[in-house]
Enzyme design. Sequence first.
Site, PDB file in Angstrom:
ATOM      1  N   ASP A   1       0.835  -1.203   0.000  1.00 14.22           N
ATOM      2  CA  ASP A   1       0.000   0.000   0.000  1.00 14.22           C
ATOM      3  C   ASP A   1       0.868   1.251   0.000  1.00 14.22           C
ATOM      4  O   ASP A   1       0.598   2.218  -0.731  1.00 14.22           O
ATOM      5  CB  ASP A   1      -0.912  -0.033   1.229  1.00 14.22           C
ATOM      6  CG  ASP A   1      -1.763   1.223   1.353  1.00 14.22           C
ATOM      7  OD1 ASP A   1      -2.601   1.454   0.482  1.00 14.22           O
ATOM      8  OD2 ASP A   1      -1.568   1.964   2.327  1.00 14.22           O
TER       9      ASP A   1
ATOM     10  N   GLU B   1      -2.175  -5.346  -3.549  1.00 18.65           N
ATOM     11  CA  GLU B   1      -1.217  -4.556  -2.774  1.00 18.65           C
ATOM     12  C   GLU B   1      -0.119  -5.444  -2.190  1.00 18.65           C
ATOM     13  O   GLU B   1       1.059  -5.045  -2.147  1.00 18.65           O
ATOM     14  CB  GLU B   1      -1.946  -3.820  -1.652  1.00 18.65           C
ATOM     15  CG  GLU B   1      -2.845  -2.694  -2.144  1.00 18.65           C
ATOM     16  CD  GLU B   1      -3.566  -1.985  -1.019  1.00 18.65           C
ATOM     17  OE1 GLU B   1      -4.006  -0.852  -1.241  1.00 18.65           O
ATOM     18  OE2 GLU B   1      -3.693  -2.565   0.085  1.00 18.65           O
TER      19      GLU B   1
END
Length: 237
Positions: free
Chosen positions: A51, A123
Amino acid sequence: MSSGLAPLELRLGHRFAVIDLLERALTHASAVAEAHLGHAASYQRLEFLGDRVLALVIADMLIAAFPDAEEGELARRLTALVRNESCAEVALEIGLGNWIRLGGGEIQSGGRKKAAILGDVCEAVIGALYLDGGLSAARDFIAAHWQARMLNWSGPLRDAKTTLQEWVQGRGLAAPTYEIVERSGPDHAPSFRVAVTIDGMPTVVGAGRSKREAEQKAATAVLVAQGVWRPETHDTH
């Protein structure tokens, strides 16, 4: 599992030196629980890292692509590009769901097609790419799948809460108030429902994976209902 990951590596554009990283990025907590493995065997830590890597690379791409944009505009664009929905779209494009390791319950409930899981795994894969091949490997993957999204994005350059507050104040009303009406799910993957209240208007509820996201969804729903934003793109009139 590692022997079957070559097609995925091809789609990712990277041959892993440490294939265990990719395997971990594809492992959902439900699979870990069934196999009685440690918490660290799931993708969650890699998702946390990926992320941040995604945000860094996208921010750098935005700075280069929009040299005259102010910080607020860059922030709006960044938020739209790194949201879970965008990651889930990329996961679908490369067929990532086919390789996710899930527990029996998640498989039965269609976990391979759930946007939340797809976005998280995407992610996590970015985190694995970063650890195995450095920033260049992660950047190559992100550029390949986010460049067009970045250039074609047509959403509002202001966030929903700011737009709603300005719209309400322009009509002489008090600022909107937000209240959490429900919090559910495990600590590592919570879900929030937030109600926004405006004098003289029906209360509207938005849902999201964080309090902030739920607030934005609620504000967006009000703006769309009042005709301030179009439901298709949330462009302002």
